[in-house]
Enzyme design. Structure first.
Site, short mmCIF file in Angstrom:
data_model
loop_
_atom_site.label_atom_id
_atom_site.label_comp_id
_atom_site.label_asym_id
_atom_site.label_seq_id
_atom_site.Cartn_x
_atom_site.Cartn_y
_atom_site.Cartn_z
N ASP A 199 0.84 -1.21 0.00
CA ASP A 199 0.00 0.00 0.00
C ASP A 199 0.87 1.25 0.00
O ASP A 199 1.86 1.31 0.73
CB ASP A 199 -0.88 0.07 1.25
N ASP A 219 -0.92 -2.67 -4.64
CA ASP A 219 -2.11 -2.73 -3.79
C ASP A 219 -2.72 -1.34 -3.75
O ASP A 219 -2.52 -0.57 -4.69
CB ASP A 219 -1.75 -3.25 -2.38
N ASP A 220 -3.44 -0.99 -2.66
CA ASP A 220 -4.06 0.33 -2.62
C ASP A 220 -3.02 1.43 -2.73
O ASP A 220 -1.99 1.40 -2.05
CB ASP A 220 -4.82 0.52 -1.30
N HIS A 242 -4.45 -1.01 -6.79
CA HIS A 242 -5.87 -1.14 -6.48
C HIS A 242 -6.53 0.22 -6.33
O HIS A 242 -7.62 0.33 -5.78
CB HIS A 242 -6.07 -1.98 -5.22
N ARG A 283 -12.75 3.39 -4.86
CA ARG A 283 -13.61 2.43 -4.14
C ARG A 283 -13.98 2.91 -2.74
O ARG A 283 -13.21 3.59 -2.07
CB ARG A 283 -12.88 1.08 -3.98
N LYS A 285 -15.45 0.49 0.41
CA LYS A 285 -15.91 -0.86 0.73
C LYS A 285 -16.07 -1.03 2.23
O LYS A 285 -15.23 -0.61 3.01
CB LYS A 285 -15.00 -1.92 0.12
#
Ligand SMILES: *[C@@H]1O[C@H](CO)[C@@H](O)[C@H](O)[C@H]1NC(C)=O
Ligand SMILES: *[C@@H]1O[C@H](CO)[C@@H](O)[C@H](O)[C@H]1NC(C)=O
Ligand SMILES: *[C@@H]1O[C@H](CO)[C@@H](O)[C@H](O)[C@H]1NC(C)=O
Length: 398
Positions: A199, A219-220, A242, A283, A285
């Protein structure tokens, strides 16, 4: 090496260009750290044994050195201190929990001088991230300070790069970069990208601004876990990432007042001809089982998202499954909403690969996604279909 250097330069330029654009807003840079009065002296750090004496001083100069394997470089400067980095910090290899570096304090100005914090991720990566495979020190850098943190390149973090924590008042501009070494598979990763869970920024803090950074990771780019007044602006998220994420949100968490503005999410690094794809764009979530949590007043403004293989925009209340059965426990048990007021302002363009979904919204019920969802600033294209379930979205172009 040339390729990665050129990205570093770009991110520095964009950071420098950004400085004059940051309004000189009054900041409350006092946080949860105890007050610490320093002496007017300059402390020099060339090894960890210098830290205790140097952190009495209001000016601290850190030279380049190798931090011994298995030790955290932990720095707690006095209130108002000026800290500068004059060389690369390399963190010795050891399979342990980390973190590799952490900084705590009030009203600190940390200037990295464009130098690297090098986590030597290539020695750890096995495609399994921080919850599998060999133990990886994580995060590389934990920032629990108020003030400004700028002009640093975080290179090859074994796990997450930068975690911003504490109920703190923080304004931070680290510029993070993971060279493509983590994107290619290695002999331990079974064909998958070697880096995982790398991340860019994990935020669990209040009053945070991250601006002008380039993140190339697996990743993020940004993951907001909790906090209020968080701005993520004019950053570039690239590589097999991501994208920009709020969540996943667990129980009893508030995320309030998030501005995601002027960012680029792209699979294709600016310096490489080869096409990569980013997995996701933007996103929110929430865990399907989460109760008593709220995400409110989120504004997406003038972002450009392209080259996405799964979801351009995904707002999903069913984590860890994607577009599964969403939870509504947040509403039932706490009579608060999962998400209130999510807007797209200005012009956000989201274009996705043909197999991807441009926009998916999966709310548990119409009372778990409420308020004003004015999406007139969203132009989404490409992909195999978009669905909006149980959310009061208006004005979008899908
Ligand atoms: C600054 O923040 C601290 C910690 O949250 C708080 O105690 C203090 O009252 C704030 N100061 C101002 C001037 O807002
Ligand atoms: C949501 O927006 C409406 C106006 O559109 C406002 O009245 C309301 O207070 C906002 N909700 C929150 C939690 O700020
Ligand atoms: C949505 O926002 C746009 C742009 O700010 C505005 O023109 C429009 O009136 C808004 N729509 C609603 C329903 O509030």
């Amino acid at each position: 090496m040339f390729a990665s250097s050129s990205i570093v330069v770009l991110s520095l330029l964009s950071f420098l260009a950004q400085v004059s654009a940051i309004p000189a807003a009054p900041k409350n840079t006092t946080l949860n750290a105890p007050r610490k009065i320093g002496k007017r002296c300059t402390g020099e750090i060339q090894s960890l044994s210098d830290v205790a004496a140097a952190e009495e001083c209001t000016t601290i100069v850190i030279g380049g050195f190798t931090v011994p394997a298995g030790e955290t470089f932990s720095l707690n400067p006095p209130d108002g201190a000026q800290v500068s980095l004059t060389g690369e910090l390399t963190f010795g290899f050891k399979n342990w929990a980390g973190p590799l570096m952490e900084i705590t304090g009030n009203d600190i100005t940390f200037n990295g001088g464009g130098h690297d914090l090098n986590g030597q991720g290539t020695l750890y990566w096995d495609g399994q991230g921080i919850s599998g495979g060999v133990t990886k020190p994580d995060p590389l850098l934990r920032i629990n300070m108020g003030g400004t943190f700028s002009n640093v390149q975080v290179v090859n973090s074994p796990g997450r790069a930068v975690a911003i924590g504490g109920s703190s008042l923080t304004d931070t501009n680290p510029c993070t970069h993971h060279p493509a070494a983590g994107t290619a598979a290695n002999s331990a990763s079974g064909g998958k990208p070697a880096g995982a869970n790398t991340d860019g920024f994990d935020v669990s803090a209040n009053d945070v601004t991250i601006t002008g950074c380039t993140v190339n990771n697996q990743d993020d780019c940004l993951a907001i876990n909790k906090g209020t007044s968080i701005t993520f602006s004019n950053n570039v998220c690239e590589g097999i990432g991501h994208g920009i994420s709020i969540g996943s949100i667990t129980s009893g968490v508030t995320v309030s007042g998030v501005t995601i503005s002027g960012n680029t999410v792209t699979g294709t690094p600016s310096d490489r001809a080869r096409l990569y794809y980013s997995v996701n764009g933007l996103r929110i979530k929430t865990d399907a089982t989460a109760t008593g949590s709220v995400v409110e007043n989120v504004v997406y403004e003038n972002n450009v998202v392209s080259g996405i293989t799964e979801f351009g925009v995904l707002i999903d209340q069913s984590y860890p499954s994607t577009l599964g059965t969403p939870g509504t426990g947040v509403v039932i048990e706490a009579s608060r909403s999962f998400a209130q007021n999510v807007s797209f302002e200005g012009t956000n363009t989201v274009s996705v690969a043909s197999s991807a979904h441009a926009v998916e919204v999966n709310c548990g019920s119409t009372s778990s996604c409420t308020g004003t969802w004015n999406w007139s600033g969203l132009k989404a294209s490409g992909g195999s279909g978009s669905t909006i379930k149980n959310a009061p979205v208006t004005g979008e172009t899908l």
